[in-house]
Design an enzyme around this catalytic site. Structure first.
Site, PDB file in Angstrom:
ATOM      1  N   GLN A   9      27.250 -39.728  95.789  1.00 12.83           N
ATOM      2  CA  GLN A   9      27.209 -39.162  94.448  1.00 12.83           C
ATOM      3  C   GLN A   9      28.124 -37.952  94.333  1.00 12.83           C
ATOM      4  O   GLN A   9      28.236 -37.158  95.253  1.00 12.83           O
ATOM      5  CB  GLN A   9      25.762 -38.741  94.142  1.00 12.83           C
ATOM      6  CG  GLN A   9      25.431 -38.772  92.678  1.00 12.83           C
ATOM      7  CD  GLN A   9      23.929 -38.878  92.438  1.00 12.83           C
ATOM      8  OE1 GLN A   9      23.210 -39.474  93.230  1.00 12.83           O
ATOM      9  NE2 GLN A   9      23.451 -38.321  91.356  1.00 12.83           N
ATOM     10  N   SER A  93      24.880 -40.770 101.981  1.00 13.69           N
ATOM     11  CA  SER A  93      23.721 -40.902 101.087  1.00 13.69           C
ATOM     12  C   SER A  93      23.747 -42.259 100.383  1.00 13.69           C
ATOM     13  O   SER A  93      23.595 -43.290 101.038  1.00 13.69           O
ATOM     14  CB  SER A  93      23.675 -39.736 100.096  1.00 13.69           C
ATOM     15  OG  SER A  93      22.440 -39.701  99.425  1.00 13.69           O
ATOM     16  N   LEU A  94      23.982 -42.312  99.059  1.00  7.51           N
ATOM     17  CA  LEU A  94      23.991 -43.626  98.402  1.00  7.51           C
ATOM     18  C   LEU A  94      25.085 -44.514  98.982  1.00  7.51           C
ATOM     19  O   LEU A  94      24.989 -45.745  98.952  1.00  7.51           O
ATOM     20  CB  LEU A  94      24.141 -43.468  96.885  1.00  7.51           C
ATOM     21  CG  LEU A  94      25.509 -43.593  96.228  1.00  7.51           C
ATOM     22  CD1 LEU A  94      25.853 -45.022  95.897  1.00  7.51           C
ATOM     23  CD2 LEU A  94      25.574 -42.758  94.976  1.00  7.51           C
ATOM     24  N   ARG A 118      16.285 -46.337  92.995  1.00  9.42           N
ATOM     25  CA  ARG A 118      16.475 -45.130  93.805  1.00  9.42           C
ATOM     26  C   ARG A 118      16.943 -43.955  92.936  1.00  9.42           C
ATOM     27  O   ARG A 118      16.429 -42.842  93.025  1.00  9.42           O
ATOM     28  CB  ARG A 118      17.489 -45.409  94.921  1.00  9.42           C
ATOM     29  CG  ARG A 118      17.733 -44.244  95.888  1.00  9.42           C
ATOM     30  CD  ARG A 118      18.751 -44.680  96.932  1.00  9.42           C
ATOM     31  NE  ARG A 118      18.978 -43.681  97.986  1.00  9.42           N
ATOM     32  CZ  ARG A 118      19.940 -42.767  97.972  1.00  9.42           C
ATOM     33  NH1 ARG A 118      20.759 -42.694  96.933  1.00  9.42           N
ATOM     34  NH2 ARG A 118      20.084 -41.912  98.977  1.00  9.42           N
ATOM     35  N   HIS A 201      17.425 -34.980  99.177  1.00 12.79           N
ATOM     36  CA  HIS A 201      17.320 -34.883 100.640  1.00 12.79           C
ATOM     37  C   HIS A 201      16.503 -33.678 101.119  1.00 12.79           C
ATOM     38  O   HIS A 201      16.937 -32.911 101.972  1.00 12.79           O
ATOM     39  CB  HIS A 201      18.715 -34.910 101.288  1.00 12.79           C
ATOM     40  CG  HIS A 201      19.470 -36.166 100.997  1.00 12.79           C
ATOM     41  ND1 HIS A 201      19.090 -37.386 101.526  1.00 12.79           N
ATOM     42  CD2 HIS A 201      20.539 -36.397 100.199  1.00 12.79           C
ATOM     43  CE1 HIS A 201      19.921 -38.313 101.067  1.00 12.79           C
ATOM     44  NE2 HIS A 201      20.784 -37.741 100.255  1.00 12.79           N
ATOM     45  N   GLN A 250      15.623 -41.508 104.736  1.00 17.41           N
ATOM     46  CA  GLN A 250      16.833 -40.866 104.220  1.00 17.41           C
ATOM     47  C   GLN A 250      16.571 -40.032 102.965  1.00 17.41           C
ATOM     48  O   GLN A 250      17.214 -39.004 102.742  1.00 17.41           O
ATOM     49  CB  GLN A 250      17.882 -41.949 103.919  1.00 17.41           C
ATOM     50  CG  GLN A 250      19.274 -41.427 103.617  1.00 17.41           C
ATOM     51  CD  GLN A 250      19.959 -42.244 102.538  1.00 17.41           C
ATOM     52  OE1 GLN A 250      19.433 -42.406 101.443  1.00 17.41           O
ATOM     53  NE2 GLN A 250      21.135 -42.754 102.847  1.00 17.41           N
TER      54      GLN A 250
END
Length: 308
Positions: A9, A93-94, A118, A201, A250
């Site tokens: 992102q 991440s994503l 998500r 996170h 995660q």
């Protein structure tokens, strides 16, 4: 030896992937499948905006995945690039979802549906305006960890991303981040409040973890010979059962990107290929190790220039 990496992102821009969309029917088909799977015109949001809509986490996550996956498929099917030669697949991440789908652990449609959930779960985990993120520049993880430990009775913040030497991102409640900023200023440590609407996170994402645990456990992940590197451990993921667990972990855990890159290099990787919008990961890798080769793939000429 090369690794394929995918951005997270923050890399999104209006019109990303447009060149591929206009030229290749396989990309048009993927965009159409995405619109149908999500029940929203994600392709229109990507190609035309508005920016405010693209920047909503619920849209950003599937959008970046769609563009990254589309470029990967063009490289594979139109340019015959053999990704079976890749030592590792990884993402930030994503971007880990772009990696696992491109590496054939989960079907495209299942992945994009999962990312919509998500994005929504992470967006809604904390009431708007309560949580945020802070980039700390020119310091080290060790120094930041010491500051957090010394001030644990004063405020709570967590390291969300260990991105590179000199770039650490923290998450927390906005009131706590204000206190952290004061401490950083007193130590002349540069920091920037990030334009995000939620503290990703960290433990404040607990509600999102519960939702994603339920969703991920329902999914049928596939067997693949391609090897993924986990954001949570910075190490190889051994099997699809471990992959499921680590995707759930995660949500609340630190993205260990710096460690992941160092680990891949230590295993013989000397070339990174970043596939997807922007050049964020390429910039981070340059800070981690100036000696490795990096290619960023944003358009067709980038693919033509690629030498593996």
């Amino acid at each position: 030896m090369f690794s394929v990496i995918f951005p997270g992102q923050g890399s999104q821009t209006i019109g990303m992937g447009k060149e591929f969309f206009e030229k290749y029917s396989l990309v048009k088909n993927l965009f159409k499948q995405a619109d149908e799977a999500l029940g929203i015109p994600i392709s229109k949001i990507i190609l035309e905006g508005p920016k405010e809509e693209l920047d909503q986490t619920i849209n950003t996550q599937p959008a970046i995945f769609l563009v990254s996956y589309s470029i990967f498929q063009v490289m594979n099917k139109e340019f015959n690039i053999d990704f079976n030669q890749a030592k590792y697949f990884a993402g930030h991440s994503l971007g880990e979802y772009s990696a696992l789908s491109s590496a054939n652990y989960l079907d495209f449609t299942e992945t994009i549906k999962l990312l919509k959930i998500r994005g929504q779960a992470m967006q809604n985990a904390v009431p708007k305006g309560q949580g945020g993120m802070l980039a700390v520049l020119g310091s080290t993880v060790e120094i930041i960890e010491t500051i957090l430990k010394e001030n644990e009775n004063n405020f709570v913040a967590e390291i969300a991303n260990d991105n590179s030497d000199g770039q650490v991102v923290l998450s927390g409640n906005n009131n706590d981040l204000v206190k952290l900023i004061e401490v950083l200023k007193s130590k002349s440590i540069k920091n920037i409040k990030l334009p995000v609407s939620a503290p990703f996170h960290c433990k404040l994402m607990k509600k999102a973890t519960e939702i994603m645990k339920n969703e991920i456990e329902k999914k049928k992940f596939l067997d693949s010979k391609n090897i993924l590197i986990s954001n949570v451990t910075a190490k190889e993921i051994l099997n699809k059962e471990e992959l499921k667990k680590l995707l759930i972990d995660q949500i609340e855990n630190r993205v260990r990107w710096r460690e992941s890159v160092i680990n891949m290099i230590s295993k013989g990787v000397s070339h990174f290929i970043e596939i997807g919008p922007g050049k964020v990961l390429s910039g981070l890798i340059k800070r981690i190790d100036k000696n490795v080769k990096i290619n960023t793939i944003n358009n067709e000429s980038d693919i033509k220039d690629l030498k593996i």
